[in-house]
Design an enzyme around this catalytic site. Structure first.
Site, PDB file in Angstrom:
ATOM      1  CE  LYS A   1      -4.063  -1.596   2.022  1.00  0.00           C
ATOM      2  NZ  LYS A   1      -3.704  -3.694   2.606  1.00  0.00           N
ATOM      3  NE  ARG A   2       6.219   0.837   0.971  1.00  0.00           N
ATOM      4  CZ  ARG A   2       5.984  -0.641   2.241  1.00  0.00           C
ATOM      5  NH1 ARG A   2       5.080  -0.593   2.768  1.00  0.00           N
ATOM      6  NH2 ARG A   2       6.819  -0.744   2.212  1.00  0.00           N
TER       7      ARG A   2
END
Length: 289
Positions: free
Chosen positions: A97-98
């Site tokens: 989830k960057r």
């Protein structure tokens, strides 16, 4: 292309994605006593579950936070797990989830699409803007990598931001995001018809499921929320298209299934397999397979 490979695996094995979100509290005491180092404990637990389920599922997802929490040794357990999965030709999703400015995103892309943490897909957060996705595109262009971008997530707080109405069409923000992803994803479609730029859509919010599926016919979905978060096979099947077009993740419901049985500590991997079979049957009964 990686999306064709995933599509074909779903055709053969169904939609279950095993989430290896491995917490030490989830691991039987006897296994923790057998190994000294955290990386060994995490990896051996994961490996036993993989060995009992790899013939049943198309893909595995690892939430990196569960490994980061244990420091360097935890990340070593993550590394060992994804290397093992890749060695047996299983598709991997790094749930990272960057989302960051492009120069930083370039380093995240390098970290997770090359080298020691290399996976086939990663999850991304688009809310810094679409230039935060750009560094991943060169990897997607190779045909070997893909992404799942947060669209309509399964957590209760999703409505705080994703449900904001946005001009000029006065539509929910997640549709604005989805339309842009759809536009970007056209050039990365495989022969299966789906794009290697997919989306994360929560199985717990089914009120929009049919509209999302119909609006984004060429978008492959990663669907969390099954089991512990409350979604059922009937719920998540709404996001599928002729039984494909998405994989449905379950983590605790699979890897801690053994806790419901007296002999679970000794047979945790067997009960993980049973949980996968039960989940697959539940989904297939609703998708008409």
């Amino acid at each position: 292309m990686i999306i064709d490979r995933l599509f074909n695996e779903v055709e053969k094995k169904g939609n279950v994605c095993v989430g290896l979100d491995t917490h030490l509290d989830y691991i039987p005491v006897n296994l923790k006593e057998k190994y000294q180092d955290i990386d060994e404990i995490l990896f051996e637990f994961n490996k036993e579950i993989i060995d009992k389920t790899y013939d049943l599922v198309p893909v595995y997802k690892l939430q990196i936070a569960y490994y980061e929490a244990y420091g360097i040794k935890g990340l070593l357990g993550y590394k060992k797990t994804i290397e093992y999965l890749r060695s047996i030709k299983k598709i991997t999703i790094g749930d990272i989830k960057r989302g960051d400015i492009s120069s930083t995103a370039q380093m995240y892309a390098k970290a997770h699409f090359e080298g020691e943490f290399e996976v086939d897909f990663v999850t991304l957060n688009p809310y810094l803007g679409f230039d935060s996705l750009t560094p991943y595109l060169k990897y997607i262009e190779s045909g070997e990598k893909g992404v799942f971008v947060l669209l309509r997530t399964s957590n209760p707080g999703a409505k705080d931001i994703q449900y904001l109405k946005v001009s000029p069409k006065d539509e929910y923000l997640y549709y604005i995001v989805g339309d842009k992803l759809n536009e970007i994803g056209v050039k990365y479609r495989g022969s299966c018809g789906y794009s290697s730029i997919g989306a994360v859509v929560g199985g717990t919010h089914i009120e929009e499921a049919k509209e999302i599926r119909n609006r984004y016919k060429n978008m492959f979905f990663l669907i969390p929320g099954y089991g512990h978060q409350g979604a059922t096979g009937k719920d998540v099947s709404l996001y599928l298209n002729k039984g494909n077009g998405g994989v449905i993740n379950s983590s605790r419901g699979i890897i801690t299934a053994y806790k419901n049985y007296k002999d679970g500590d000794q047979r945790f991997a067997d009960y993980a397999r049973k949980a996968v079979l039960d989940m697959r049957e539940d989904i297939q009964s609703e998708r008409g397979v």
